[in-house]
Design an enzyme around this catalytic site. Structure first.
Site, PDB file in Angstrom:
ATOM      1  N   GLU A 167       0.803  -1.218   0.000  1.00  0.00           N
ATOM      2  CA  GLU A 167       0.000   0.000   0.000  1.00  0.00           C
ATOM      3  C   GLU A 167       0.845   1.281   0.000  1.00  0.00           C
ATOM      4  OE1 GLU A 167      -2.765  -0.257   3.269  1.00  0.00           O
ATOM      5  OE2 GLU A 167      -3.781  -2.004   2.460  1.00  0.00           O
ATOM      6  N   GLU A 352      -5.191  -8.743   0.920  1.00  0.00           N
ATOM      7  CA  GLU A 352      -5.843  -8.404   2.193  1.00  0.00           C
ATOM      8  C   GLU A 352      -7.322  -8.216   1.931  1.00  0.00           C
ATOM      9  OE1 GLU A 352      -4.402  -4.991   4.385  1.00  0.00           O
ATOM     10  OE2 GLU A 352      -2.306  -5.585   4.069  1.00  0.00           O
TER      11      GLU A 352
HETATM   12  O1  IFM Z   1      -4.181  -3.125   9.273  1.00  0.00           O
HETATM   13  C1  IFM Z   1      -4.169  -2.593   7.989  1.00  0.00           C
HETATM   14  C2  IFM Z   1      -2.966  -3.096   7.217  1.00  0.00           C
HETATM   15  O2  IFM Z   1      -1.784  -2.807   7.876  1.00  0.00           O
HETATM   16  C3  IFM Z   1      -2.922  -2.462   5.844  1.00  0.00           C
HETATM   17  N1  IFM Z   1      -4.183  -2.599   5.152  1.00  0.00           N
HETATM   18  C4  IFM Z   1      -5.373  -2.292   5.870  1.00  0.00           C
HETATM   19  C5  IFM Z   1      -5.402  -2.965   7.220  1.00  0.00           C
HETATM   20  C6  IFM Z   1      -6.700  -2.612   7.983  1.00  0.00           C
HETATM   21  O3  IFM Z   1      -6.771  -1.250   8.212  1.00  0.00           O
END
Ligand code: IFM
Length: 452
Positions: A167, A352
């Site tokens: 990210e 994710e």
């Molecule tokens: O916890 C975070 C992660 O570190 C990066 N993506 C989003 C998740 C939830 O906010």
């Protein structure tokens, strides 16, 4: 009507974590502090003054956690490497003890037939490098490539899936535009510069990987559809600007070799001049793209915020998670299909996806979390729909394996499939974890079983 069961053989069923969020022991065995260590020890930055000093104690309990993954039937685990464990000062001397930890973790995973996916950077820049200008410094691309090379040299014989950055949008924007995340700066000029240097770092790390590694490497981005609140032209234009800002900034640069015009215009005079030639470095052939998906945004024109000048409109008639993110599973299909369409059908992973909800205390050895279970079911169905539409999706990683340190929210937001009692470090698989285990065992068929 259930979709034909489209999950292919070899599809990876995983869960994800990141180093600072779960490991604890941030300074153990010679590790150097990270910007997140410094930030979370700064009064007023994190809810309830919490920090990652202990987190889930995964650094010491990783063996038990790998047993837990095996018990749930996970076939993959996505973790990140803390740069400061390998290079305590960011560059220079390698700390073999830091590499040793990740090497043992990987061996434990392989011993349980769990495929490791390693992310090289999930936000925890060594503090020593921040003191040299961090990602604002053009040298950061070289620092990152040297770090990538050192890690790949030791682990690539056993780790066959690598991600450069997690990210980068959040690093640029949360860390340097809104200032909510480490290192807490607020400057459009810095944010644009940091985004660019992150992309250069990604490019140099991929080059280092091609020289040193023999398997697969990609980039992980956070994506969220931007839907206009109305059909009015001004709102449609605001949604397009926000789409360029959030979804296209990093993908266009890394995969197409250019920044979206709307992004550059949106930053206006804050957009720095970059040397010609950088784009060539940034656009490296990739083996996959990782998509982190949680929600969508509905937006209308408004606000003076650089670069999008758009306002989010809360959809109060729809369910939301504890993060106040709308539950919008069809957005996952939309996102995967869109990446496939706009970027030449790359291999994708959902790296994710998950939801925070306030969970009850454990009873009879489990935690009832029907909302998270429903979220998981609906999003896995949405991923399956994307497969049916021809997307080359190779795996899904739930966020997260464990309840963990949710950055500025501290431990107050729980995303885990497994509950962590932070006082005792006891782990209790939630009902959602049991559901996921059934889905994995049945290669997706359990998604269509009657919902109780
Ligand atoms: O916890 C975070 C992660 O570190 C990066 N993506 C989003 C998740 C939830 O906010």
């Amino acid at each position: 009507m259930p979709e034909a069961n489209a999950f292919p053989d070899g599809f990876l069923w995983g869960a994800a974590t990141s180093a600072y969020q779960v490991e604890g022991s941030p300074l153990a065995d010679g590790a150097g502090p990270s910007i997140w260590h410094a930030f979370s020890h700064t009064p007023g930055r994190i809810a309830d003054g919490q920090n990652g000093d202990l987190a889930c104690d995964h650094y010491r309990r990783y063996h038990g956690d790998v047993d837990l993954m095996a018990e749930l039937g996970l076939t993959a685990y996505r973790f990140s490497i803390n740069w400061g464990r390998i290079f305590p000062h960011g560059t220079g001397r390698i700390n073999p003890q830091g590499l040793g930890f990740y090497s043992r973790l990987v061996d434990a995973l392989l011993g349980r037939n769990i495929v490791p996916m390693a992310t090289l950077y999930h936000w925890d820049l060594p503090l020593a490098l921040e003191q040299r200008g961090g990602w604002r410094n053009r040298d950061s691309a070289g620092w990152f490539a040297d770090y990538a090379q050192a890690v790949v040299r030791v682990l690539d014989d056993r780790v066959h899936l690598w991600a450069t950055l997690n990210e980068p949008w959040v690093v640029a924007v949360g860390g340097h535009l809104s200032g909510d995340l480490a290192p807490g700066h607020k400057s459009p000029h810095e944010a644009a510069l940091v985004g660019h240097n992150l992309l250069r770092a990604h490019g140099t790390a991929v080059q280092a990987y091609r020289a040193e590694g023999r398997h697969r490497i990609g980039l992980v981005v956070n994506l969220e559809p931007q839907h206009a609140a109305t059909r009015a032209e001004a709102d449609q234009a605001a949604a397009a600007r926000r789409d360029a800002f959030i979804n296209r900034w990093f993908l266009d640069a890394a995969l197409l070799g250019d920044y979206p015009e709307a992004l550059v215009q949106g930053f206006g005079p804050a957009w720095p001049d970059f040397p010609r030639g950088d784009q060539r470095l940034i656009r490296q052939p990739l083996d996959f793209v990782g998509v982190n998906y949680y929600s969508r945004s509905v937006v209308r024109q408004g606000g003076a915020d650089v670069p999008a000048r758009a306002e989010r409109v809360r959809q109060s008639d729809r369910p939301h998670t504890a993060m106040d993110w709308e539950v919008y599973p069809q957005g996952l299909t939309e996102t995967l299909v869109r990446v496939a369409r706009d970027y030449g059908n790359p291999t994708l992973y959902v790296t994710e996806n998950g939801a925070a909800f306030p969970d009850p205390s454990p009873r009879d050895g489990t935690v009832q979390d029907p909302e998270r279970t429903a979220y998981l079911r609906a999003h896995l169905q949405a991923a399956r729909r994307a497969l049916a539409e021809g997307v080359d999706l190779r795996g899904y990683f739930a966020w997260s394996l464990l309840d963990n340190f949710e950055w500025v929210y501290g431990y107050s937001k729980r995303f885990g499939l497994v509950q962590v009692d932070y006082a005792t470090q006891a782990r209790t698989p939630k009902a959602s974890a049991r559901f996921y285990a059934q889905v994995i065992r049945s290669q997706g068929a359990a998604l269509d079983a009657e919902q109780r």
